[in-house]
Write a protein that holds these residues in place. Sequence first.
Motif, PDB file in Angstrom:
ATOM      1  N   VAL A  32      16.887  19.826  59.895  1.00 32.37           N
ATOM      2  CA  VAL A  32      15.602  20.494  59.620  1.00 32.37           C
ATOM      3  C   VAL A  32      14.448  19.710  60.222  1.00 32.37           C
ATOM      4  O   VAL A  32      13.555  20.275  60.871  1.00 32.37           O
ATOM      5  CB  VAL A  32      15.406  20.669  58.094  1.00 32.37           C
ATOM      6  N   GLY A  59      17.674  25.365  56.584  1.00 31.48           N
ATOM      7  CA  GLY A  59      18.041  24.362  55.587  1.00 31.48           C
ATOM      8  C   GLY A  59      18.608  24.995  54.331  1.00 31.48           C
ATOM      9  O   GLY A  59      19.549  24.466  53.721  1.00 31.48           O
ATOM     10  N   ALA A  85      12.812  26.883  60.211  1.00 31.61           N
ATOM     11  CA  ALA A  85      13.554  25.628  60.055  1.00 31.61           C
ATOM     12  C   ALA A  85      13.977  25.421  58.607  1.00 31.61           C
ATOM     13  O   ALA A  85      15.118  25.021  58.323  1.00 31.61           O
ATOM     14  CB  ALA A  85      12.695  24.460  60.532  1.00 31.61           C
TER      15      ALA A  85
END
Length: 474
Positions: free
Chosen positions: A248, A265, A261
């Motif tokens: 991430v 995760g 991003a």
Amino acid sequence: MDTKKKEVSFSLAILPLAAMMAAMAITIIVFEGSPHVPLIFGTLIAAFIAWRVGYGWKDIEEGLYKGIRLVLPAVLILIVVGMIIGSWIGGGVIASMTYFGLKLLSPAYFLVAITIICSVVSLAIGSSWSTMATIGVAGMGIGMSMGIPAPMIAGAVISGSYFGDKMSPLSDTTVLASGLSGSNLFEHIRHMLYTTIPGLIIALGVYWYLGRQFSSATTGTGEIDSVLKTLQEHFLISPFLLLIPVIVIVLVARKVPALPALILGVILGSLASVFIQGSSVGEAVTALQAGFTLESGNEMVDTLLNRGGIDGMMYTLSLILVAAAFGGVLESVGMLEAIVKQILKLVKSDKGLLSSTVLTAFFSNIASADQYLSIVVPSRMYSKAYQDRNLHPKNLSRALEDGGTITSVFVPWNTCGVFIFGTLGVSAFAYAPYAILNFSVPIISIIFSMIGFSVVKLSDINAKRITNEVEDAV
């Protein structure tokens, strides 16, 4: 919106803010309530005054919506952060980070270490929020397991995260402040070194001093050993799980937007929950919505890990929306502008102008409940005053960041204060004394402005050139 309305006087403009602050003090101190109702009360006062001076309901309503639209990106990120916390706890990511952190980091130097780590990560990715949602969450678990009070840990995490955010060319607030003031981005960053580096040095010194009381001799290894054993009993601990936050952070550093991003995760954390920790798909989904739950018998571990999920962010999200509505009305009907104009009348020197900019940016954080407005509003109000005094625009951009970007964390109803409460689980009132960098930098900035240190003047030629560039950009 109809702009041909009567201007709001300073005395009327200050009333909603004063009423809100009074109601806030009574509600929180006397009744131990939340800030929501005082903010709604302040919004009603502001709307009534706007109506009395000639604004119609459609104008007021548009102001409400404008404020809310401004914080929608923060709302979306908070929802995803809630899911990421739930999935990373369920997937054993937080447990693994806590386990190895307890093994490797000394309690005496933990506050210094977490500040430096957050500074480096935030500098690389340009986002204090992403840093706090990843490194900060793990840091809270590690530090609390060492017996360090949560407000101290949160203060160190915040100081490091905002140092990197403030100094990174990838930071949106850094780009915004330099762009609105007409300053070159890297000139702006270099000029901030004068106030921000001393602030970081002071913060590290204080954290080193505070950390001495948590040396291994005084903390007690028995409690830490109990935490380590409990984590091993309920999770599969693996260094490979640390790759999830690393992925991430790398994505954000490579300029992938924060939202995609963080969503990746969430997906990786949920996959780890099912395929590594052995949870069912239903349990993984429940962790995303309601948060992770664990009854380990170890009170400290349960406190650390029973959290997260979208439901855990509802208090935070509702506070952001209410605060944004309040700030939207104040800004859209000209109340903030009226207050700043009154301040400008009192400014008689360059020293006063620079100090006033820092204080106005902080005031805007209180009034508008959003750190972006704390940069936008003062920059719009003070830009001409800096030009008239032949002050280099990097003086303005630095003052905006010194007073606006990093002081947003001290306002419980500001989007940043609310985000930190939802992510780290510590209120602004609790961590404020320990967010050393965040309050030392504005003080340093004001002192430097009063003695004239690092205040840069323009030559007549450069002043004319920059004025033309700013006018062309507008």
